[in-house]
Every structure is written in structure tokens, then in C-alpha cells.
Motif scaffolding. Structure first.
Motif, PDB file in Angstrom:
ATOM      1  N   ALA A  76      56.253   6.350  35.750  1.00  0.00           N
ATOM      2  CA  ALA A  76      55.735   6.768  34.657  1.00  0.00           C
ATOM      3  C   ALA A  76      56.063   8.339  34.015  1.00  0.00           C
ATOM      4  CB  ALA A  76      54.062   6.578  34.558  1.00  0.00           C
ATOM      5  N   GLY A 135      53.879   4.324  31.732  1.00  0.00           N
ATOM      6  CA  GLY A 135      55.074   3.604  32.224  1.00  0.00           C
ATOM      7  C   GLY A 135      56.233   3.292  31.053  1.00  0.00           C
ATOM      8  N   ARG A 136      57.328   2.673  31.421  1.00  0.00           N
ATOM      9  CA  ARG A 136      58.313   2.379  30.168  1.00  0.00           C
ATOM     10  C   ARG A 136      59.038   1.230  30.383  1.00  0.00           C
ATOM     11  NH1 ARG A 136      61.335   7.529  32.160  1.00  0.00           N
ATOM     12  NH2 ARG A 136      61.125   6.765  33.936  1.00  0.00           N
ATOM     13  N   PRO A 137      59.307   0.780  29.492  1.00  0.00           N
ATOM     14  CA  PRO A 137      60.403  -0.347  29.550  1.00  0.00           C
ATOM     15  C   PRO A 137      61.876   0.067  30.066  1.00  0.00           C
ATOM     16  CG  PRO A 137      59.550  -0.442  27.249  1.00  0.00           C
ATOM     17  CD  PRO A 137      59.228   0.671  28.298  1.00  0.00           C
ATOM     18  N   PHE A 138      62.644  -0.774  31.019  1.00  0.00           N
ATOM     19  CA  PHE A 138      63.897  -0.390  31.379  1.00  0.00           C
ATOM     20  C   PHE A 138      63.890   0.641  32.589  1.00  0.00           C
ATOM     21  CE2 PHE A 138      65.020  -1.517  26.863  1.00  0.00           C
ATOM     22  CZ  PHE A 138      64.928  -2.965  27.141  1.00  0.00           C
ATOM     23  N   ARG A 139      62.922   1.639  32.485  1.00  0.00           N
ATOM     24  CA  ARG A 139      63.107   2.635  33.621  1.00  0.00           C
ATOM     25  C   ARG A 139      61.746   2.555  34.494  1.00  0.00           C
ATOM     26  NH1 ARG A 139      67.199   5.956  32.748  1.00  0.00           N
ATOM     27  NH2 ARG A 139      66.573   7.643  34.216  1.00  0.00           N
TER      28      ARG A 139
END
Lengths: 249, 249
Positions: A165, A158-162
Motif C-alpha cells: 500500500a 493498495g493498488r492494482p498491479f503493484r
């Protein structure tokens, strides 16, 4: 002349057990070519390394019990996440974001509860030394096939801001993971100042388009025709230095 | 039966000017098939929309001058970044991370200084309404070719925690950008709890492997054979809600 890139599934991969030889399994199922990038999903590397743990054997600490209350996660799983981490970065509603011992910043230290063995209490850790493992598989593939390929071990993170995954490279061998383009010219002759592309991560994402995450059983794919940034490389180059990361807590 | 995915370059794309018809240009250069994903680099959409600005015409505000001192960036460029943003998230040594008016979190509001027109003072903004533009191009492609394709407008963006930039989808039409797999079974029959894959971002990264960033002149590629998550979709689904983002300052 720029030609197309192919993302080719390696079919009929069996369910992987401890000590299975992934290079041999790949070499028997696909005709490799020089400059191929072989992308291997971390789950099968984990299983070949025997890095699976039965939660029933874990004794959670007070800290794990505390984080378990906040997140609703099994306290034994929380203990394992802590064991696999250098630092806990953020604790959310149902998520624990950590820096793993290898420097990856991801949820739950990348511990898998699906596709491990069918027993819900048995979980899969991230592979040990993914760069070294990628190198080992690459050397073995060279021995078996005579071909010079690159190997990426991929994870889905997963990602910050988006939302959602995507595939990233947690182990790299036989290619440069970053493509540093400063000094090259654009279409109009303007000199690029700082463009750096995370080619190994893009390759892992491209592979993930084909791999899927559930019951497809395509844990290994070959990318053919991509720029092969030949050279020695380490997945460590893909990790932003703590001091240079604006969003590091 | 799972077969391979092809990433196919659309060759001989001319230098794009304002009001150029991108759908027509694509349809004349490649034989599209149903379920293709056409990935278009934001730069050419920007140029077709005439979203280029000459910095000589910009008058920086006091705030822009202040941020310019901290970052070493041209104060006129800083002013433009502020104009294109909802919020400034972080100011680093030579970087300004903002939330754009469309909700993308990226450096410099995605303003390009390379591949715009060869004049260093002329910069390219992000496209206006990228979802709407993707939809417009998709409908036009359908009219011209009779094929049902998906269209992604891609950008190359940096990331917290990881080095290097990767392709992401800032405009989406004709496909679901997120693949929500909760409820599906893994290889062992275990039910996935929450797996969500950002398929549109992975497709943008796959395309970026071929596009390059300097003088390749491959701003448009076709991805053929990927899971086509048919349905209506918006790039907005790829943006993590502010309240749910653990790393949002």
C-alpha cells in the motif's frame, strides 16, 4: 535555485477523541510557515469526527452473509463495507474492493480495524467529507497561525498491479492536487504533450514514509519546501472518471 | 525519537550521454551518508545505457499499424512498444497499457518521448535490468564514497482508478522495497494482521516531488533520514502476481 524538501513530524500528538480540534493540536506543536503542506492521516480525522462503529451493533444482511462466506470476513464488517460503498467492484479471496460514497476505489471501504481504540470490535470509517474537513482545518490553522498552508488528509491504499500500500490524498484543500504540465518545455525545448503529475498523492506518499502504520504515533507531518501548487483543489480531481478508466470492471 | 526526512536535490547533473558513469557523477556532487536512499530517474539511466532508438529505423508490422489506427499513435512507436512488451493489457483511445518484459504494467512500455535528445523521432526505452543497474551503481558508490546507501531507479507511471502519474520504483538495490508489518502492534497493542507498505514506491514518489518532469534538470535526489529497510531487495517484489491481481484482464 531548487532547494531541499523537508518532511517534518509533528511530535507528541495525543490519542485523538471525538471533537478534538486538530488545527489547534497542530498549531500548538509546530511553527508553521507559509506554503507548508500539512498531511493528516485519515485515522485521526475519523476519530475527531467520532466516525467509529461498534460491530456488535450491526445486523448483517443476507448479501453481507453471502460475501462473508466468500471472503472469510466478519459479516458485520462486510455489512458496514456495503453501507459505506456505492458499488462493489471485485470480491477476492480475502478482499472486497469497492467504490466508496466519496468515489475512492479501495479495499474494505477504507475501514480501519487497527489504531482505533484497542477494542477489536470497534472499527473506524473513512472521514466524512474529507475535502470539507481539510478546508475547515486549513481555515482554522490560518486563524490560529496567520499562515497560508495546504492541508491533505491521507489514507494508505493498495493498488492494482503493484504490491503493498502507499499513501494517497483523500482530502485536499489549498492546493491543486494535479500538476498539469502540457505546454511546458523539456530540457531540450520539446513541448510536453500530456504530462500530469498527481502531486497531492506524491505528497501523501512522502508523508507516509515518516508516519508509519503501527505504533509510531506520527499521524500528522508537515512537508516544507515542496512546490506549493497554490489554488483551490479537490480530492475529486484525483479520481479517474469511470468512463475513462480502462480497468474499471 | 523520530526526526525529519530530507529530500535533497543533486545539483548540476550534466546532460547524460551513453557510458556516462552515474555513480561518479553523483559522488562528485553530493556528500553521501550511510543509509541515504539515492533515487535516480529512469531517463538518465536509459541514456547512460544508450537505450535510445530512432523511430526512423523502425518498420511497423501489420499489428502495429492496426493498433496505430485505434490509438492515433505513430505506428513505429507502437511497434517499439510491442517489442518491449510481454503482453498488451488494454488499448484505449490514445493509450496502450502493456506488461513490459520486466513485469511493469504501464502505458507505452514506459517509452519516453520527452527529455531524450531534442529530436522528436528519437525515443528512450526503459532501462535494461533496472535492479542490476541499481546494484551496479550502489556498489560503485560504495567504492567511491565508502558509504552504504540504497539505490532506487524511478519511473513516473499512471494508475488505474486515479488520475495523474506518480513516481514508482522500477529498480531497487540495498533496501527491502516492501515493509511487512504483520505481527507488529498498533498504538493500542492490537496486532496488525497484514499491513504491507510499498516503501520503495513511496520513496520514489517523495523524490518525484522534487524532480519534476520538464526542464528542472533534477533527475537524481537523495532521501536522508527515512527508515532504511536494510537488506537485499528487488523491484520484482513490487509487482503483484498475475494470479493475485483482481484487476488483471
Amino acid at each position: 535555485m531548487i532547494s531541499e524538501i523537508r518532511i517534518i513530524p509533528v511530535l507528541d500528538i495525543p490519542l485523538i477523541k471525538e471533537q478534538d480540534d486538530l488545527a489547534k493540536i497542530v498549531s500548538e506543536r509546530i511553527e508553521l510557515e507559509d506554503k507548508d503542506i500539512v498531511v493528516i492521516c485519515e485515522t485521526v480525522v475519523t476519530k475527531s469526527q467520532g466516525r467509529v462503529v461498534d460491530l456488535k451493533k450491526i445486523n448483517p444482511s443476507t448479501r453481507a452473509l453471502d460475501i462473508s462466506k466468500k471472503t472469510g470476513k466478519d459479516p458485520r464488517l462486510v455489512q458496514l463495507i456495503l453501507d459505506e460503498s456505492k458499488e462493489v467492484l471485485k470480491i477476492g479471496d480475502s478482499v472486497i474492493v469497492v467504490e466508496t460514497r466519496d468515489g475512492n476505489i479501495c479495499a474494505s471501504a477504507g475501514i480501519d480495524v487497527s489504531n482505533v481504540c484497542g477494542d477489536e470490535s470497534v472499527v473506524g470509517l473513512l472521514p466524512k467529507d474529507p475535502d470539507k474537513e481539510a478546508e475547515k482545518i486549513r481555515q482554522k490553522l490560518k486563524k490560529l497561525t496567520g499562515k497560508e498552508v495546504a492541508v491533505i488528509i491521507s489514507d494508505t491504499q493498495g493498488r492494482p498491479f503493484r504490491s503493498g500500500a502507499i499513501g494517497v490524498a483523500i482530502g485536499v484543500s489549498g492546493m491543486k492536487p494535479l500538476w498539469k504540465r502540457a505546454g511546458e518545455k523539456d530540457l531540450y525545448g520539446y513541448e510536453l504533450k500530456s504530462s500530469i503529475i498527481a502531486t497531492a498523492d506524491e505528497a501523501a506518499s512522502a508523508a507516509s514514509l515518516l508516519m508509519g502504520q503501527a505504533d509510531e504515533g506520527i499521524p500528522i507531518v508537515v512537508i516544507r519546501g515542496a512546490r506549493h501548487l497554490k489554488g483551490e483543489g479537490s480530492s475529486k480531481e484525483l479520481l479517474r472518471e469511470k468512463e475513462k478508466d480502462l480497468f474499471r470492471p
